[in-house]
Design a protein around this motif. Structure first.
Motif, PDB file in Angstrom:
ATOM      1  N   ASN A  76       4.619  28.033 -34.891  1.00 57.19           N
ATOM      2  CA  ASN A  76       5.724  27.915 -33.654  1.00 57.19           C
ATOM      3  C   ASN A  76       5.203  28.631 -32.410  1.00 57.19           C
ATOM      4  OD1 ASN A  76       8.131  27.854 -32.066  1.00 57.19           O
ATOM      5  ND2 ASN A  76       9.086  29.500 -33.395  1.00 57.19           N
ATOM      6  N   GLY A  77       4.641  27.620 -31.574  1.00 53.68           N
ATOM      7  CA  GLY A  77       3.695  28.030 -30.273  1.00 53.68           C
ATOM      8  C   GLY A  77       4.441  27.684 -28.888  1.00 53.68           C
ATOM      9  N   ALA A  78       4.121  27.986 -27.856  1.00 59.37           N
ATOM     10  CA  ALA A  78       4.864  27.609 -26.548  1.00 59.37           C
ATOM     11  C   ALA A  78       4.708  26.221 -26.350  1.00 59.37           C
ATOM     12  CB  ALA A  78       4.036  28.278 -25.434  1.00 59.37           C
ATOM     13  N   ASN A  79       3.572  25.458 -26.791  1.00 60.13           N
ATOM     14  CA  ASN A  79       3.302  24.179 -26.582  1.00 60.13           C
ATOM     15  C   ASN A  79       3.640  23.336 -27.887  1.00 60.13           C
ATOM     16  OD1 ASN A  79       2.687  24.417 -23.967  1.00 60.13           O
ATOM     17  ND2 ASN A  79       0.633  25.070 -24.533  1.00 60.13           N
ATOM     18  N   GLY A  80       4.282  23.834 -28.935  1.00 57.42           N
ATOM     19  CA  GLY A  80       4.575  22.996 -30.143  1.00 57.42           C
ATOM     20  C   GLY A  80       4.347  23.702 -31.284  1.00 57.42           C
ATOM     21  N   GLY A  81       4.555  22.857 -32.587  1.00 52.85           N
ATOM     22  CA  GLY A  81       4.315  23.712 -33.871  1.00 52.85           C
ATOM     23  C   GLY A  81       4.327  22.525 -34.997  1.00 52.85           C
ATOM     24  N   ARG A  82       4.731  23.261 -36.021  1.00 59.42           N
ATOM     25  CA  ARG A  82       4.939  22.709 -37.445  1.00 59.42           C
ATOM     26  C   ARG A  82       5.830  23.021 -38.203  1.00 59.42           C
ATOM     27  NH1 ARG A  82       0.890  23.015 -41.999  1.00 59.42           N
ATOM     28  NH2 ARG A  82       1.728  22.061 -43.459  1.00 59.42           N
ATOM     29  N   ILE A  83       6.488  22.081 -38.752  1.00 62.95           N
ATOM     30  CA  ILE A  83       7.509  22.561 -39.764  1.00 62.95           C
ATOM     31  C   ILE A  83       7.525  21.759 -41.287  1.00 62.95           C
ATOM     32  CG2 ILE A  83       9.386  23.276 -38.032  1.00 62.95           C
ATOM     33  CD1 ILE A  83      10.908  20.611 -39.564  1.00 62.95           C
ATOM     34  N   THR A  84       7.752  22.171 -42.110  1.00 68.00           N
ATOM     35  CA  THR A  84       8.104  21.464 -43.382  1.00 68.00           C
ATOM     36  C   THR A  84       9.668  21.751 -43.631  1.00 68.00           C
ATOM     37  OG1 THR A  84       7.760  23.260 -44.886  1.00 68.00           O
ATOM     38  CG2 THR A  84       5.777  21.978 -44.216  1.00 68.00           C
ATOM     39  N   TYR A  85      10.316  20.470 -44.170  1.00 69.29           N
ATOM     40  CA  TYR A  85      11.516  20.428 -44.479  1.00 69.29           C
ATOM     41  C   TYR A  85      11.945  19.720 -45.864  1.00 69.29           C
ATOM     42  CZ  TYR A  85      11.391  15.567 -42.731  1.00 69.29           C
ATOM     43  OH  TYR A  85      11.002  14.263 -42.606  1.00 69.29           O
ATOM     44  N   ASP A  86      12.979  19.967 -46.484  1.00 68.26           N
ATOM     45  CA  ASP A  86      13.594  19.548 -47.684  1.00 68.26           C
ATOM     46  C   ASP A  86      14.857  18.988 -47.660  1.00 68.26           C
ATOM     47  OD1 ASP A  86      13.473  18.823 -50.330  1.00 68.26           O
ATOM     48  OD2 ASP A  86      14.451  20.661 -51.001  1.00 68.26           O
ATOM     49  N   CYS A  87      15.215  17.879 -47.757  1.00 70.41           N
ATOM     50  CA  CYS A  87      16.559  17.054 -47.921  1.00 70.41           C
ATOM     51  C   CYS A  87      16.869  16.761 -49.112  1.00 70.41           C
ATOM     52  CB  CYS A  87      16.610  16.153 -46.815  1.00 70.41           C
ATOM     53  SG  CYS A  87      15.980  15.995 -45.293  1.00 70.41           S
ATOM     54  N   PRO A  88      17.647  17.664 -49.968  1.00 72.93           N
ATOM     55  CA  PRO A  88      17.941  17.480 -51.374  1.00 72.93           C
ATOM     56  C   PRO A  88      18.565  15.981 -51.577  1.00 72.93           C
ATOM     57  CG  PRO A  88      18.505  19.693 -50.808  1.00 72.93           C
ATOM     58  CD  PRO A  88      18.284  18.892 -49.137  1.00 72.93           C
ATOM     59  N   GLY A  89      18.008  15.524 -52.647  1.00 72.89           N
ATOM     60  CA  GLY A  89      18.360  14.179 -53.168  1.00 72.89           C
ATOM     61  C   GLY A  89      17.687  12.868 -52.434  1.00 72.89           C
ATOM     62  N   ILE A  90      17.136  13.310 -50.974  1.00 69.31           N
ATOM     63  CA  ILE A  90      16.985  12.331 -50.219  1.00 69.31           C
ATOM     64  C   ILE A  90      15.306  12.299 -49.801  1.00 69.31           C
ATOM     65  CG2 ILE A  90      17.065  11.401 -47.851  1.00 69.31           C
ATOM     66  CD1 ILE A  90      19.760  12.676 -47.588  1.00 69.31           C
ATOM     67  N   GLY A  91      14.742  13.607 -49.775  1.00 62.73           N
ATOM     68  CA  GLY A  91      13.306  13.571 -49.467  1.00 62.73           C
ATOM     69  C   GLY A  91      12.791  14.827 -48.912  1.00 62.73           C
ATOM     70  N   LYS A  92      11.623  14.638 -48.455  1.00 72.62           N
ATOM     71  CA  LYS A  92      11.134  15.963 -47.835  1.00 72.62           C
ATOM     72  C   LYS A  92       9.955  15.364 -46.647  1.00 72.62           C
ATOM     73  CE  LYS A  92       9.864  17.343 -51.790  1.00 72.62           C
ATOM     74  NZ  LYS A  92       9.302  18.242 -52.753  1.00 72.62           N
ATOM     75  N   GLY A  93       9.621  16.423 -45.916  1.00 76.90           N
ATOM     76  CA  GLY A  93       8.442  16.060 -44.902  1.00 76.90           C
ATOM     77  C   GLY A  93       7.864  17.130 -44.310  1.00 76.90           C
TER      78      GLY A  93
END
Length: 131
Positions: A76-93
């Motif tokens: 999490n920076g001033a110019n951007g960042g990265r997340i991971t996520y999980d959507c139960p039953g649908i997928g993740k990214g």
């Protein structure tokens, strides 16, 4: 000696705690810089898609837009960042975004959606107001 060890330990604990709190947030700080409106996301092969961005946080889960997903902030920076996520039953990214200007972003996302892999890379430009 013990005093400096305690001070060093307190500093490490504060840093770890601060990181853990930041990592549990739902979005990225840099997205506050992005202008709302119609955006065109262009892939390296020239294909494009237009989306109405009313909340820039929606860019983090493009493949699973509208789904109820949990997010974990990795960077999490001033110019951007990265997340991971999980959507139960649908997928993740996993999504990485760089905010070049309030009207220009770079976005990379990959993961699994309904059992199938996906990977996208976009240059996003604000192109107007939502119609």
């Amino acid at each position: 000696m013990l005093r400096s060890l305690f001070a060093g330990g307190a500093l490490i604990a504060a840093l770890v705690t601060g990181y853990a709190v930041a990592a549990q947030g739902n979005g990225l700080t840099a997205l506050a810089r992005i202008e709302r409106g119609e955006w065109t996301l262009r892939a390296p092969d020239g294909t494009a898609r237009a989306i109405c961005v009313t909340d820039p946080q929606m860019l983090l889960t493009l493949q699973h837009r509208g789904a109820s997903c949990s997010r974990f902030v990795v960077e999490n920076g001033a110019n951007g960042g990265r997340i991971t996520y999980d959507c139960p039953g649908i997928g993740k990214g996993d999504t990485r975004i760089t905010v070049e200007t309030p009207r220009l972003i770079r976005l990379e996302t990959q993961g699994i959606s309904r059992g199938l892999p996906f990977t996208y890379e976009y240059e996003g430009r604000r192109t107007g107001t939502c119609g």
